[in-house]
Every structure is written in structure tokens, then in C-alpha cells.
Design a protein around this motif. Structure first.
Motif, PDB file in Angstrom:
ATOM      1  N   PHE A  42     -22.177 -36.142  13.962  1.00 11.17           N
ATOM      2  CA  PHE A  42     -21.076 -36.820  13.277  1.00 11.17           C
ATOM      3  C   PHE A  42     -20.123 -35.798  12.663  1.00 11.17           C
ATOM      4  O   PHE A  42     -20.412 -34.600  12.575  1.00 11.17           O
ATOM      5  CB  PHE A  42     -21.625 -37.729  12.172  1.00 11.17           C
ATOM      6  N   ALA A  43     -19.000 -36.325  12.188  1.00  5.57           N
ATOM      7  CA  ALA A  43     -18.083 -35.564  11.343  1.00  5.57           C
ATOM      8  C   ALA A  43     -17.613 -36.492  10.240  1.00  5.57           C
ATOM      9  O   ALA A  43     -17.435 -37.693  10.451  1.00  5.57           O
ATOM     10  CB  ALA A  43     -16.894 -35.049  12.154  1.00  5.57           C
ATOM     11  N   GLY A  44     -17.426 -35.949   9.047  1.00  2.87           N
ATOM     12  CA  GLY A  44     -17.029 -36.798   7.934  1.00  2.87           C
ATOM     13  C   GLY A  44     -16.720 -35.968   6.700  1.00  2.87           C
ATOM     14  O   GLY A  44     -16.472 -34.758   6.774  1.00  2.87           O
ATOM     15  N   PRO A  99     -28.890 -39.311  -1.231  1.00  2.00           N
ATOM     16  CA  PRO A  99     -29.201 -37.922  -0.869  1.00  2.00           C
ATOM     17  C   PRO A  99     -30.370 -37.394  -1.702  1.00  2.00           C
ATOM     18  O   PRO A  99     -30.407 -37.563  -2.923  1.00  2.00           O
ATOM     19  CB  PRO A  99     -27.906 -37.177  -1.184  1.00  2.00           C
ATOM     20  N   GLN A 100     -31.322 -36.771  -1.022  1.00  2.00           N
ATOM     21  CA  GLN A 100     -32.468 -36.172  -1.689  1.00  2.00           C
ATOM     22  C   GLN A 100     -32.207 -34.685  -1.903  1.00  2.00           C
ATOM     23  O   GLN A 100     -31.122 -34.174  -1.622  1.00  2.00           O
ATOM     24  CB  GLN A 100     -33.728 -36.393  -0.849  1.00  2.00           C
ATOM     25  N   GLU A 101     -33.204 -33.970  -2.385  1.00  2.00           N
ATOM     26  CA  GLU A 101     -33.034 -32.545  -2.645  1.00  2.00           C
ATOM     27  C   GLU A 101     -32.633 -31.815  -1.367  1.00  2.00           C
ATOM     28  O   GLU A 101     -33.245 -31.994  -0.311  1.00  2.00           O
ATOM     29  CB  GLU A 101     -34.327 -31.946  -3.203  1.00  2.00           C
ATOM     30  N   GLY A 102     -31.586 -31.008  -1.468  1.00  2.61           N
ATOM     31  CA  GLY A 102     -31.116 -30.250  -0.312  1.00  2.61           C
ATOM     32  C   GLY A 102     -30.269 -31.047   0.653  1.00  2.61           C
ATOM     33  O   GLY A 102     -29.925 -30.556   1.726  1.00  2.61           O
ATOM     34  N   GLU A 103     -29.891 -32.271   0.280  1.00  2.00           N
ATOM     35  CA  GLU A 103     -29.100 -33.144   1.150  1.00  2.00           C
ATOM     36  C   GLU A 103     -27.762 -33.496   0.507  1.00  2.00           C
ATOM     37  O   GLU A 103     -27.583 -33.361  -0.709  1.00  2.00           O
ATOM     38  CB  GLU A 103     -29.849 -34.449   1.448  1.00  2.00           C
ATOM     39  N   VAL A 104     -26.851 -33.990   1.348  1.00  2.00           N
ATOM     40  CA  VAL A 104     -25.598 -34.559   0.862  1.00  2.00           C
ATOM     41  C   VAL A 104     -25.414 -35.941   1.474  1.00  2.00           C
ATOM     42  O   VAL A 104     -25.966 -36.248   2.535  1.00  2.00           O
ATOM     43  CB  VAL A 104     -24.384 -33.671   1.215  1.00  2.00           C
ATOM     44  N   LEU A 105     -24.659 -36.778   0.778  1.00  6.21           N
ATOM     45  CA  LEU A 105     -24.237 -38.070   1.321  1.00  6.21           C
ATOM     46  C   LEU A 105     -22.847 -37.873   1.904  1.00  6.21           C
ATOM     47  O   LEU A 105     -21.954 -37.350   1.226  1.00  6.21           O
ATOM     48  CB  LEU A 105     -24.201 -39.138   0.243  1.00  6.21           C
ATOM     49  N   VAL A 106     -22.659 -38.269   3.161  1.00  7.42           N
ATOM     50  CA  VAL A 106     -21.390 -38.059   3.853  1.00  7.42           C
ATOM     51  C   VAL A 106     -20.790 -39.395   4.245  1.00  7.42           C
ATOM     52  O   VAL A 106     -21.488 -40.280   4.765  1.00  7.42           O
ATOM     53  CB  VAL A 106     -21.590 -37.191   5.115  1.00  7.42           C
ATOM     54  N   ARG A 107     -19.498 -39.561   3.990  1.00  5.29           N
ATOM     55  CA  ARG A 107     -18.751 -40.693   4.529  1.00  5.29           C
ATOM     56  C   ARG A 107     -18.442 -40.351   5.988  1.00  5.29           C
ATOM     57  O   ARG A 107     -17.692 -39.417   6.271  1.00  5.29           O
ATOM     58  CB  ARG A 107     -17.460 -40.914   3.743  1.00  5.29           C
ATOM     59  N   GLY A 161     -31.198 -39.256  10.039  1.00  5.79           N
ATOM     60  CA  GLY A 161     -31.322 -40.634   9.570  1.00  5.79           C
ATOM     61  C   GLY A 161     -30.420 -41.639  10.251  1.00  5.79           C
ATOM     62  O   GLY A 161     -30.397 -42.807   9.871  1.00  5.79           O
ATOM     63  N   GLY A 162     -29.647 -41.221  11.268  1.00  2.00           N
ATOM     64  CA  GLY A 162     -28.755 -42.135  11.969  1.00  2.00           C
ATOM     65  C   GLY A 162     -27.329 -42.004  11.511  1.00  2.00           C
ATOM     66  O   GLY A 162     -27.042 -41.930  10.305  1.00  2.00           O
ATOM     67  N   THR A 163     -26.395 -41.980  12.481  1.00  3.11           N
ATOM     68  CA  THR A 163     -24.983 -41.734  12.165  1.00  3.11           C
ATOM     69  C   THR A 163     -24.056 -42.878  12.573  1.00  3.11           C
ATOM     70  O   THR A 163     -22.857 -42.798  12.329  1.00  3.11           O
ATOM     71  CB  THR A 163     -24.502 -40.444  12.845  1.00  3.11           C
ATOM     72  N   TYR A 164     -24.585 -43.938  13.197  1.00  2.00           N
ATOM     73  CA  TYR A 164     -23.748 -45.089  13.526  1.00  2.00           C
ATOM     74  C   TYR A 164     -23.599 -45.934  12.264  1.00  2.00           C
ATOM     75  O   TYR A 164     -24.026 -47.082  12.184  1.00  2.00           O
ATOM     76  CB  TYR A 164     -24.382 -45.954  14.608  1.00  2.00           C
ATOM     77  N   ALA A 165     -22.970 -45.371  11.251  1.00  2.00           N
ATOM     78  CA  ALA A 165     -22.906 -46.016   9.943  1.00  2.00           C
ATOM     79  C   ALA A 165     -21.753 -45.443   9.144  1.00  2.00           C
ATOM     80  O   ALA A 165     -21.245 -44.358   9.445  1.00  2.00           O
ATOM     81  CB  ALA A 165     -24.216 -45.803   9.180  1.00  2.00           C
ATOM     82  N   GLU A 166     -21.334 -46.173   8.113  1.00  2.00           N
ATOM     83  CA  GLU A 166     -20.239 -45.700   7.274  1.00  2.00           C
ATOM     84  C   GLU A 166     -20.643 -44.506   6.418  1.00  2.00           C
ATOM     85  O   GLU A 166     -19.789 -43.696   6.032  1.00  2.00           O
ATOM     86  CB  GLU A 166     -19.741 -46.839   6.391  1.00  2.00           C
ATOM     87  N   TYR A 167     -21.925 -44.405   6.119  1.00  2.00           N
ATOM     88  CA  TYR A 167     -22.442 -43.269   5.357  1.00  2.00           C
ATOM     89  C   TYR A 167     -23.760 -42.804   5.966  1.00  2.00           C
ATOM     90  O   TYR A 167     -24.523 -43.591   6.525  1.00  2.00           O
ATOM     91  CB  TYR A 167     -22.697 -43.646   3.892  1.00  2.00           C
ATOM     92  N   CYS A 168     -24.040 -41.511   5.832  1.00  2.00           N
ATOM     93  CA  CYS A 168     -25.353 -40.999   6.210  1.00  2.00           C
ATOM     94  C   CYS A 168     -25.696 -39.839   5.291  1.00  2.00           C
ATOM     95  O   CYS A 168     -24.817 -39.251   4.658  1.00  2.00           O
ATOM     96  CB  CYS A 168     -25.383 -40.550   7.672  1.00  2.00           C
ATOM     97  N   THR A 169     -26.977 -39.542   5.186  1.00  2.00           N
ATOM     98  CA  THR A 169     -27.404 -38.343   4.480  1.00  2.00           C
ATOM     99  C   THR A 169     -27.782 -37.288   5.506  1.00  2.00           C
ATOM    100  O   THR A 169     -28.194 -37.602   6.619  1.00  2.00           O
ATOM    101  CB  THR A 169     -28.606 -38.625   3.563  1.00  2.00           C
ATOM    102  N   ALA A 170     -27.638 -36.034   5.111  1.00  2.00           N
ATOM    103  CA  ALA A 170     -27.972 -34.934   6.020  1.00  2.00           C
ATOM    104  C   ALA A 170     -28.365 -33.713   5.216  1.00  2.00           C
ATOM    105  O   ALA A 170     -27.770 -33.428   4.169  1.00  2.00           O
ATOM    106  CB  ALA A 170     -26.791 -34.601   6.923  1.00  2.00           C
ATOM    107  N   PRO A 171     -29.361 -32.952   5.681  1.00  2.00           N
ATOM    108  CA  PRO A 171     -29.697 -31.686   5.028  1.00  2.00           C
ATOM    109  C   PRO A 171     -28.553 -30.693   5.197  1.00  2.00           C
ATOM    110  O   PRO A 171     -27.921 -30.648   6.256  1.00  2.00           O
ATOM    111  CB  PRO A 171     -30.940 -31.217   5.792  1.00  2.00           C
TER     112      PRO A 171
END
Length: 314
Positions: A70-72, A28-36, A96-106
């Protein structure tokens, strides 16, 4: 470096291009979170991009992870994030794509998940509801008392469009297949058109707005249903400008824009029982190719979901 399972596409092509791979987790960059990611929505745009249909207007850099909604659960936060915290259930969109176990999102594209919905259900909302709301009320300027024709009323966007237009006080005419007539009527449609048995241009006239979630021939035929000065808003391709001018109507392509505030509004409506969601089918991440095949068939009620993790508590 931590890794994760994700679907990646290395070149344009058919569903065989959807490859399950192990890749590094994003940071996760500035203003983002890492989501499972617990569940990801499958949109028609996903397979249109994969197949190369959209490369002239939405080119991609290979390899890429498909998916946008997504939801997570928030895993960790990036710098200068104070509105969300680790362990919080969220829903929204990620570039950045959500077909994954983790994604980042603003954080500006996320909101706390509606408590009334499971993760699967919550993943049906972000794109469909946002596109329907903004398409109807921002681009379409729909007002109470107006007549709106919604093409593809039982799909992932159409189901929300019917509910929003009805709640606004518009007269809602909706197209769907015979097996979904009762369902779409329950969402608030006033008149139902079975598009397989009926030509909409023979039955529908003088509408103020056409909201098109189908495209192709259906979109072309819908021009004749508009009153002079009416609008056609399509999310399914570029409209025929020449036909619009010939009929003295306006026509434009529309794509929704992520909004944390709108997502919060939708969550409140859902938790108050005023907005419903619908899942057409659920597949595990490893069967993303089956999800795309179903989406390409154009059949189903609501949104197709990829269940990324089996943890489905509300």
C-alpha cells in the motif's frame, strides 16, 4: 470506537467472497504506525489465498482483510516509534491487510514515499520490487555478464526484475505477449520472446538463471533453457524437484521479505529516474471483485491498484 470501510473475506471461494464492510479501525502496537491507506496493490497471491489455493501452506483466520502492499499517510504512531511521524507519506507492506481505509504496519516494513510518484504509483512498488530484487540477487545470486530468463516480464514483479537485471549488467531474455514487447524492451530486455507464438525451450538455451513469475507449464518448460548448474527461482508455486535433479540444476520457491532499507533504495532510484513503475488498472475499493477478476485473467502490464481514497496528491 472508530470504524472504517474494508474488504473482508469470511470463507474460501470466488470473488463474491470479497465483501465491503464497516469494521473497527486497528490500533498501532509497539513499533507500528496507523496509516490512512490511499492505494493498495492487488497481487496474484491475494486471489490465490482467497480461493483456497494456498491454504495448505498459507492458512488464514477468518474473517480477514486481503492485501499486503500500500501507500498512504501516517495517521498516528504507536509506542517507541521515532522514525516516522503523523502526516508523513509512506509506502510499504502490512501483514494485517491493506484493502481498507486504515491499516497498521511495523515501521521496519515502511519507508517515505518516493516524491516522484503518486500514491497509486507508489502502491505498485513494495512487493514487486522487493521480490524481484531479492529473488534475483539473494536467492538467484545473479551476476554481471550472466544470462537470465525472466518469465512474465510485463507483470507486477517482472517489470522490476527486467530493470534490476539490466542494471546489474546481465543479459536479459524476457517472455511477454506481443502487445507488450516494446514496453518490456524499453525496460532493458535484450531478447524478447512472445510466449503465445514461440516455445521458449526452442529458442532459449544455456541461461544461468530463470526467474519465474508465471508458474505452471511455463515453469516446467523453462528447465530445459538452463545450463548445467543453473538455477530456477519461482515465485509462482513449487518447482519440480525431480526435473531439477535430472537436469543437474537447482530449483526453489521464493517469497520476498519486507525491508525498510530496500524500500528506501527503491525510492532513491525512482526519484533519480532510474526505476519505472507501471499500473495495469485502477479500481475503487468497492470493486475489489473486478480487480481480482482481472488479476486472475493473467493479462495486463504492471500492477492492479485499488484506490481507497481520492486524495492523490504527490
Amino acid at each position: 470506537m472508530s470504524t472504517m470501510h474494508a474488504i473482508r473475506v469470511h470463507t474460501y471461494g470466488d470473488v463474491d467472497q470479497l465483501q465491503l464492510e464497516q469494521i473497527p479501525q486497528p490500533e498501532p502496537q509497539e513499533g507500528e504506525v496507523l496509516v490512512r491507506v490511499h492505494a493498495a496493490g492487488v497481487n496474484p497471491l491475494d486471489w490465490k489465498i482467497r480461493s483456497g489455493w494456498m491454504k495448505s501452506i498459507m492458512p488464514v483466520a477468518f474473517p480477514y482483510v486481503p492485501g499486503n502492499e500500500f501507500a498512504g499517510v501516517v495517521e498516528r504512531v504507536g509506542p517507541n516509534v521515532s522514525t516516522l511521524r503523523p502526516g508523513q507519506a509512506v509506502f510499504g507492506q502490512s501483514p494485517g491487510g491493506t484493502y481498507a481505509e486504515y491499516c497498521t504496519a511495523p515501521v521496519r516494513t515502511l519507508a517515505p514515499k518516493p516524491t516522484a510518484l503518486s500514491f497509486d504509483e507508489a502502491a505498485t512498488v513494495p512487493i514487486g520490487a522487493t521480490t524481484a530484487w531479492q529473488g534475483l540477487f539473494v536467492a538467484g545470486e545473479l551476476q554481471a555478464g550472466q544470462r537470465v530468463l525472466i518469465l512474465g516480464a510485463s507483470g507486477g514483479v517482472g517489470t522490476f526484475a527486467v530493470q534490476f537485471a539490466h542494471s546489474k549488467g546481465a543479459y536479459v531474455i524476457a517472455t511477454t505477449s506481443a502487445r507488450n514487447v516494446a514496453f518490456v524492451r524499453s525496460l532493458g530486455a535484450d531478447t524478447l520472446i512472445d510466449y503465445i507464438q514461440t516455445r521458449i525451450e526452442d529458442e532459449v538455451h544455456d541461461v544461468d538463471l530463470v526467474f519465474d513469475a508465471v508458474g505452471g507449464e511455463a515453469s516446467t518448460c523453462a528447465f530445459s533453457t538452463l545450463k548445467r548448474g543453473g538455477k530456477l527461482i519461482t515465485i509462482a508455486g513449487q518447482p519440480d524437484e525431480a526435473q531439477a535433479q535430472a537436469r543437474s540444476v537447482s530449483a526453489s520457491f521464493f517469497a520476498g521479505h519486507p525491508s525498510a532499507d530496500l524500500l528506501g533504495t527503491f525510492a532513491c532510484l525512482i526519484d533519480a529516474g532510474q526505476l519505472r513503475t507501471s499500473i495495469a488498472a485502477t479500481f475503487p475499493l468497492s470493486e475489489a471483485h473486478k480487480a481480482h477478476e482481472l488479476s486472475q485473467s493473467g493479462h495486463g502490464r504492471g500492477r492492479i491498484i485499488l484506490r481507497v481514497t481520492e486524495h492523490q496528491d504527490k
